[in-house]
Motif scaffolding. Structure first.
Motif, short mmCIF file in Angstrom:
data_model
loop_
_atom_site.label_atom_id
_atom_site.label_comp_id
_atom_site.label_asym_id
_atom_site.label_seq_id
_atom_site.Cartn_x
_atom_site.Cartn_y
_atom_site.Cartn_z
N ALA A 706 -26.60 -22.22 -36.26
CA ALA A 706 -26.16 -21.13 -35.39
C ALA A 706 -24.98 -21.62 -34.57
CB ALA A 706 -27.29 -20.69 -34.48
N VAL A 707 -24.29 -20.68 -33.92
CA VAL A 707 -23.20 -21.08 -33.03
C VAL A 707 -23.46 -20.52 -31.63
CG1 VAL A 707 -21.44 -21.27 -34.83
CG2 VAL A 707 -21.78 -19.08 -33.65
N CYS A 708 -22.90 -21.22 -30.66
CA CYS A 708 -23.05 -20.79 -29.28
C CYS A 708 -21.80 -21.23 -28.54
CB CYS A 708 -24.29 -21.45 -28.67
SG CYS A 708 -24.53 -21.10 -26.91
N GLN A 735 -25.55 -16.04 -33.43
CA GLN A 735 -24.51 -16.43 -32.46
C GLN A 735 -25.00 -16.06 -31.05
OE1 GLN A 735 -20.94 -13.98 -32.82
NE2 GLN A 735 -21.99 -12.50 -34.15
N VAL A 736 -24.85 -17.01 -30.14
CA VAL A 736 -25.14 -16.74 -28.73
C VAL A 736 -23.82 -16.86 -27.98
CG1 VAL A 736 -26.33 -17.54 -26.65
CG2 VAL A 736 -27.53 -17.54 -28.84
N LEU A 737 -23.34 -15.73 -27.50
CA LEU A 737 -22.04 -15.69 -26.82
C LEU A 737 -22.30 -15.49 -25.32
CD1 LEU A 737 -20.21 -13.29 -29.34
CD2 LEU A 737 -20.51 -15.78 -29.47
N VAL A 738 -21.98 -16.51 -24.56
CA VAL A 738 -22.27 -16.48 -23.12
C VAL A 738 -20.99 -16.14 -22.37
CG1 VAL A 738 -23.24 -17.78 -21.19
CG2 VAL A 738 -24.00 -18.28 -23.52
N THR A 739 -20.98 -14.99 -21.74
CA THR A 739 -19.80 -14.47 -21.01
C THR A 739 -18.51 -14.78 -21.78
OG1 THR A 739 -19.66 -16.44 -19.60
CG2 THR A 739 -20.92 -14.60 -18.74
N PRO A 740 -18.44 -14.30 -23.04
CA PRO A 740 -17.31 -14.70 -23.90
C PRO A 740 -16.01 -13.94 -23.56
CG PRO A 740 -18.68 -13.09 -25.03
CD PRO A 740 -19.36 -13.37 -23.72
N LEU A 798 -26.71 -12.64 -29.69
CA LEU A 798 -27.09 -12.39 -28.31
C LEU A 798 -25.80 -12.50 -27.51
CD1 LEU A 798 -29.11 -12.11 -25.91
CD2 LEU A 798 -29.20 -14.60 -25.85
N VAL A 799 -25.43 -11.41 -26.83
CA VAL A 799 -24.23 -11.43 -26.00
C VAL A 799 -24.67 -11.33 -24.55
CG1 VAL A 799 -22.03 -10.32 -25.47
CG2 VAL A 799 -22.91 -10.31 -27.83
N VAL A 800 -24.30 -12.34 -23.76
CA VAL A 800 -24.73 -12.39 -22.36
C VAL A 800 -23.52 -12.09 -21.48
CG1 VAL A 800 -25.76 -13.85 -20.59
CG2 VAL A 800 -26.42 -14.16 -22.99
N THR A 801 -23.66 -11.10 -20.62
CA THR A 801 -22.56 -10.78 -19.69
C THR A 801 -23.08 -10.83 -18.26
OG1 THR A 801 -23.05 -8.42 -19.83
CG2 THR A 801 -21.37 -9.26 -21.34
N CYS A 802 -22.18 -11.07 -17.32
CA CYS A 802 -22.58 -11.17 -15.91
C CYS A 802 -21.91 -10.08 -15.09
CB CYS A 802 -22.21 -12.55 -15.36
SG CYS A 802 -23.25 -13.83 -16.07
N ALA A 857 -33.64 -16.78 -28.25
CA ALA A 857 -32.83 -16.10 -29.27
C ALA A 857 -32.49 -17.08 -30.39
CB ALA A 857 -31.55 -15.57 -28.63
N LEU A 858 -32.12 -18.30 -30.04
CA LEU A 858 -31.78 -19.29 -31.08
C LEU A 858 -32.99 -19.59 -31.95
CD1 LEU A 858 -29.50 -21.59 -28.90
CD2 LEU A 858 -28.79 -20.36 -30.98
N ARG A 859 -34.14 -19.74 -31.29
CA ARG A 859 -35.35 -20.04 -32.09
C ARG A 859 -35.65 -18.88 -33.04
NH1 ARG A 859 -39.55 -20.90 -28.07
NH2 ARG A 859 -38.03 -20.63 -26.41
N ARG A 860 -35.43 -17.64 -32.54
CA ARG A 860 -35.67 -16.48 -33.39
C ARG A 860 -34.69 -16.46 -34.57
NH1 ARG A 860 -35.77 -13.38 -28.98
NH2 ARG A 860 -37.89 -13.47 -28.21
N PHE A 861 -33.41 -16.79 -34.27
CA PHE A 861 -32.42 -16.83 -35.36
C PHE A 861 -32.89 -17.78 -36.46
CE2 PHE A 861 -28.80 -16.06 -32.07
CZ PHE A 861 -29.03 -14.70 -32.10
N PHE A 862 -33.56 -18.84 -36.03
CA PHE A 862 -34.00 -19.86 -37.00
C PHE A 862 -35.36 -19.53 -37.58
CE2 PHE A 862 -31.21 -22.68 -34.23
CZ PHE A 862 -30.14 -22.63 -35.11
N GLY A 863 -35.87 -18.34 -37.23
CA GLY A 863 -37.09 -17.89 -37.88
C GLY A 863 -38.36 -18.23 -37.15
N ALA A 864 -38.27 -18.83 -35.98
CA ALA A 864 -39.50 -19.14 -35.25
C ALA A 864 -40.00 -17.86 -34.61
CB ALA A 864 -39.21 -20.18 -34.17
#
Ligand code: N01
Length: 868
Positions: A706-708, A735-740, A798-802, A857-864
């Motif tokens: 995954a990417v973050c 992909q986890v995009l934190v305040t991208p 997962l897109v995280v915005t503030c 979210a990352l764990r879910r992407f990996f199927g957990a």
């Protein structure tokens, strides 16, 4: 604005007043004094036959204050400061009662207090804009304003032990102690409870009783009070400048001037920690232990060091090891239940006629006609003392039948917990005030200071309404909901919710579990109240002959810890990044990074290099402590494509590794302006390809990647996903995009609203773009991924915005655009956060639950499978 007739008897036994105040304790007395001084007609109604409030009722043996008397006293009358001399550091209940009697006499307050008068109901009359107040003495008082000055700990908890009314011996409640006192000489006495009242009374009861049995459900932290004469050092400090001393108290966290430490308990050596705890222990000051380090009320591990220090003190005092261990609190962090200071409390358990019953091991089954039965034993007593506490903060308020607009009962409105604006007012109940109500610092502060602040605020408010010919004030639903949120946000970044305390309503069966007081401190609270007034009574609606008036809004919108960080940064007067050269900005970023907490430990950290698009790139690999192989997250740091490194985001990467249970490979891509667009994107893609190809060698699971990325790193992560899709690989699971950064348009509303003041400013963002890409290149989807013609078939995101981030709207737009293209997207907007909040591991505690969602979210992407 006298309500019709002014004071005095009206027709049919009804009277009209400007203000009715319930309660003649510390707060009611001062409020009456202020209101009179302002020319209002006011009466205090008091169920007792004298002044004193809590100090009238709590006459149990040993009752005394636990904030030093110099602090726990009025400041409004400078004469009082010099004419009254406390005989002890912690004055006894009789002395405090004498003090309050003296104040009442000096200011001739008694003539406007109706004693032995209990208020039974108060009803708002919308047509007349008046309250109708009824008492147990009959008759009715009409008043414009109705104020509950009933105290936070005034309604004793109703007995919740089976058979409580069956006992034929004498029984007493500490909170309703007989005036004539109780003679325990030669008696067999049982005391239920080990809170503050019990801790003060047990040593004295033990001096008289033939036998004393203490029934303990939860042990309490307590330290010696070292009571005695008023401390000469404190008195000298006070006498040197009483006004300055009082002002310092008003602007302190707890209402007592104190040095605030900056370090956390785990940042100093064990010896240093122990020495500081010893000093606090020796001081006899209730507030000293909890304020030894900055993080004792927010960091469980830090708090535990103090708990163990105090437990060892108990073990060193109490001779019987089993009793000592039973007296050691282990189920709650220090300070999350109100701690005590005592005189010979633990020593009392060494007396041969005193015994402790640990109700956790042997619970009470019933009270009998002759004593108390536990599961294993039967005890006979002559006297039972219930030191079982109070229905705190809300009990006394809802004990009166208070009906607001449209017939709404306050008890119904608060059925799921109290809802207030500033702890002073509540929507739907116009012209109604509470002094030290839920949602104000109250019980977490020196009450004398908090009471004066509330009284002053309410009196000034009423006077200002009179001056402006306004007759009705009511908080708006918006302002109230936001204040409740703010109070909860503060509670949530502390350890308080972990304890079953009366602060949480947990001591009264069936009471909603809500953190009742405001933990932000007297100083920050006072500032909020002052700002409400300065902003034309923000969040209040007024009515008057001139029509309605309202400046609706929210006084505190930032997460509390974010606000504190910004306050601290403002005091440092730092230069702006955009005023620097890229080299200076890089050095500055490195210097700032050196000051932060390190983040959690991980299994292993490896620094190495990988081939980028145009040469070697440094990377740092974080491996979880759990057995591998693990999936891999390629991570790209923030820094506007200009600065940042594997070091700058190190705590965040550690945290991500722990929370996702994945390997995190943090990649040092090339920086602008030396390597401008598209160097960062090209390096990012090259790195991801290399990581995918070398997963096994890195200890990862091949094919699970995954990417973050955060900020500009989020931009790179987003771009990489599209490049990988178009190149047919490598496969990216999520992909986890934190305040991208997703777009070069700097005119969106979030840019305008948050242009300045939240660390990432609009000018800084412009500076970043100017270094990274020429204007013509910025619209390229490799720079502005939002502009890509096709966003379909991208990995789940997962897109995280503030909320307070110039990049908020472009992050939201990117999440929406991906979703519209059929991508599985979760957008997580973060209320009250700023661009830099979420990566500030162990600094912004309110970001931790959101980082947990990223890990999930990352764990879910990996199927957990991850609990929702
Ligand atoms: O009441 P408390 P308090 N069966 O609620 C126990 C202030 N104050 O009157 O903790 C068995 O603290 C209960 O057990 P648990 C101060 O702010 C100040 O002592 O619920 N036990 C607890 O041990 C203080 O915090 C001073 O498990 C039962 C005790 O009774 C606040 O007032 C002096 C029980 C109650 O302790 C309240 O103090 C006194 C049951 N059914 C008070 N129900 C000063 O020094 C309750 N308990 C200024």
């Amino acid at each position: 604005m006298a309500a019709q007739n002014g004071s005095g008897n009206g027709e049919h036994g009804a009277r009209d007043l400007d203000v009715v105040v319930v309660g003649a304790g510390f707060s009611g007395l001062y409020l009456l004094h202020r209101l009179r001084g302002l020319g209002f007609s006011a009466k205090v109604l008091e169920s007792a036959d004298d002044v004193g409030g809590t100090w009238y009722w709590n006459r149990y043996p040993g009752a005394r204050c636990d904030i030093e008397s110099i602090d726990y006293s009025y400041s409004f009358d400078p004469e009082l400061e010099t004419e009254w001399h406390w005989s002890e550091r912690y004055a006894t209940q009789p002395e405090i009662l004498r003090y309050l009697g003296h104040v009442a006499d000096k200011h001739d307050l008694r003539r406007d207090i109706e004693f032995s008068t209990r208020v039974v109901s108060a009803r708002w009359d919308d047509a007349a804009s008046l309250w109708h107040v009824r008492t147990d003495r009959g008759g009715e008082i009409r008043c414009r304003f109705y104020v509950m000055a009933t105290g936070c700990l005034s309604l004793p908890k109703t007995p919740d032990i089976e058979g409580a009314d069956r006992f034929r011996g004498a029984s007493y409640y500490t909170g309703r102690w007989p005036h004539e006192g109780v003679d325990f000489t030669g008696k067999r006495v049982g005391v239920i409870g080990t809170g503050s009242s019990a801790v003060q009374s047990i040593p004295i009861i033990a001096q008289q009783a033939a036998q004393l049995t203490v029934f303990q459900r939860t042990p309490n932290f307590s330290r010696p009070a070292h009571n005695g004469p008023v401390s000469p050092a404190k008195k000298a400090r006070f006498d040197a400048d009483p006004a300055a001393y009082r002002e310092a108290a008003r602007w302190s966290g707890a209402g007592v001037p104190l040095e605030i430490p900056l370090e956390g308990a785990l940042q100093v050596s064990a010896e240093e920690r122990e020495a500081r705890y010893e000093a606090a222990y020796a001081s006899g000051d209730l507030l000293a232990a909890g304020s030894t380090f900055a993080d004792l009320l927010s960091n469980r591990a830090a708090n535990e060091t103090l708990c163990e220090f105090l437990r060892n003190k108990i073990r060193s005092i109490v001779r019987d090891p089993e009793t000592a261990e039973a007296l050691c609190p282990k189920d709650h962090p220090y300070g999350t239940k109100r701690p005590c200071i005592d005189t010979n409390y633990f020593e009392t358990y060494n007396l041969p006629h005193v015994r402790l019953v640990d109700l956790r091991k042997d619970p009470i089954t019933t009270i009998t006609e002759t004593g108390i039965d536990t599961a294993a034993r039967s005890f006979e007593f002559d006297i039972i003392v219930f030191a079982t506490g109070f229905d705190a903060m809300t009990g006394a308020i809802v004990a009166v039948d208070i009906t607001g607009r449209g017939g709404q009962e306050l008890a119904d409105k608060w059925a799921h917990g109290p809802v207030t604006y500033l702890g002073l007012t509540t929507h739907g109940f116009p012209n109604f005030f509470m002094l030290t109500g839920p949602g104000s610092p109250s019980v977490l502060s020196n009450m004398a200071v908090s009471i004066e602040q509330h009284v002053d605020w309410v009196s000034d408010c009423i006077a200002s309404m009179r001056d402006q010919d306004l007759t009705v004030i009511e908080p708006t639903a918006t302002a109230e909901a936001a204040w409740v949120q703010h109070v909860n946000d503060y509670g949530d970044i502390t350890l308080f919710p972990l304890a079953n305390s009366w602060y949480m309503g947990a001591n009264v069966p069936g009471k909603p579990r809500v953190f009742l007081p405001y933990i932000g401190g007297v100083d920050r609270y006072r500032k909020a109240c002052d700002e409400v007034v300065e902003q034309d009574y923000l969040g209040f609606a007024f009515e008057g002959p001139g029509g309605p008036r309202c400046h609706d809004g929210v006084i505190r919108r930032l997460q509390p810890d974010v606000a504190i960080l910004l306050e601290t940064m403002a005091t440092l007067d730092l230069p702006t990044m955009e005023s620097m050269s890229p080299e200076e900005a890089r050095a500055f970023s490195v210097a700032m990074s050196a000051e932060r907490p390190p983040g959690p430990d991980v299994g292993e950290i490896v620094d190495a290099t990988l081939p980028g698009a145009a040469g070697e790139l440094a990377y740092r690999l974080y491996r979880p402590a759990s057995p591998g192989p693990h999936p891999i997250v390629a991570y790209f740091h923030g820094g506007g494509w200009v600065f940042g490194s594997v070091d700058s985001d190190d705590p965040f990467c550690r945290d991500l590794c722990v929370r996702s249970d994945a390997i995190v490979v943090s990649v040092d891509y090339r920086h602008a302006p030396e390597a401008p667009f598209p160097a960062a994107a090209d390096d990012g893609f090259a790195a991801v390809r290399w990581i995918a190809a070398n997963a096994e060698a890195l200890g990862g699971e091949p094919g699970r990647l995954a990417v973050c990325g955060w900020s500009a790193g989020g931009n790179i992560a987003a771009v990489v996903c599209r490049l990988a899709r178009d190149a047919g690989g490598p496969r990216i699971d999520g992909q986890v995009l934190v305040t991208p950064v997703t777009d070069c348009d700097l005119t969106r509303p979030s840019y305008v609203e948050n242009a300045d003041g939240y660390i990432l400013t609009a000018p800084l963002m412009r500076w970043f773009w100017d270094h990274y890409a020429d204007p013509a290149e910025r619209t390229d989807p490799k720079a502005s991924p939002l502009r890509a013609a096709d966003l379909s078939r991208l990995p789940p995101a997962l897109v995280v915005t503030c909320e307070f981030d110039p990049l908020r709207d472009e992050g939201t737009a990117y999440a929406e655009a991906m979703a519209a293209a059929g991508v599985e997207v979760r957008h997580r907007p973060c209320r009250g956060h700023i661009h830099t909040s979420l990566t500030a591991v162990d600094m912004i505690l309110s970001g931790a639950p959101i980082r947990e969602e990223m890990g999930g979210a990352l764990r879910r992407f990996f199927g957990a499978s991850v609990p929702a």
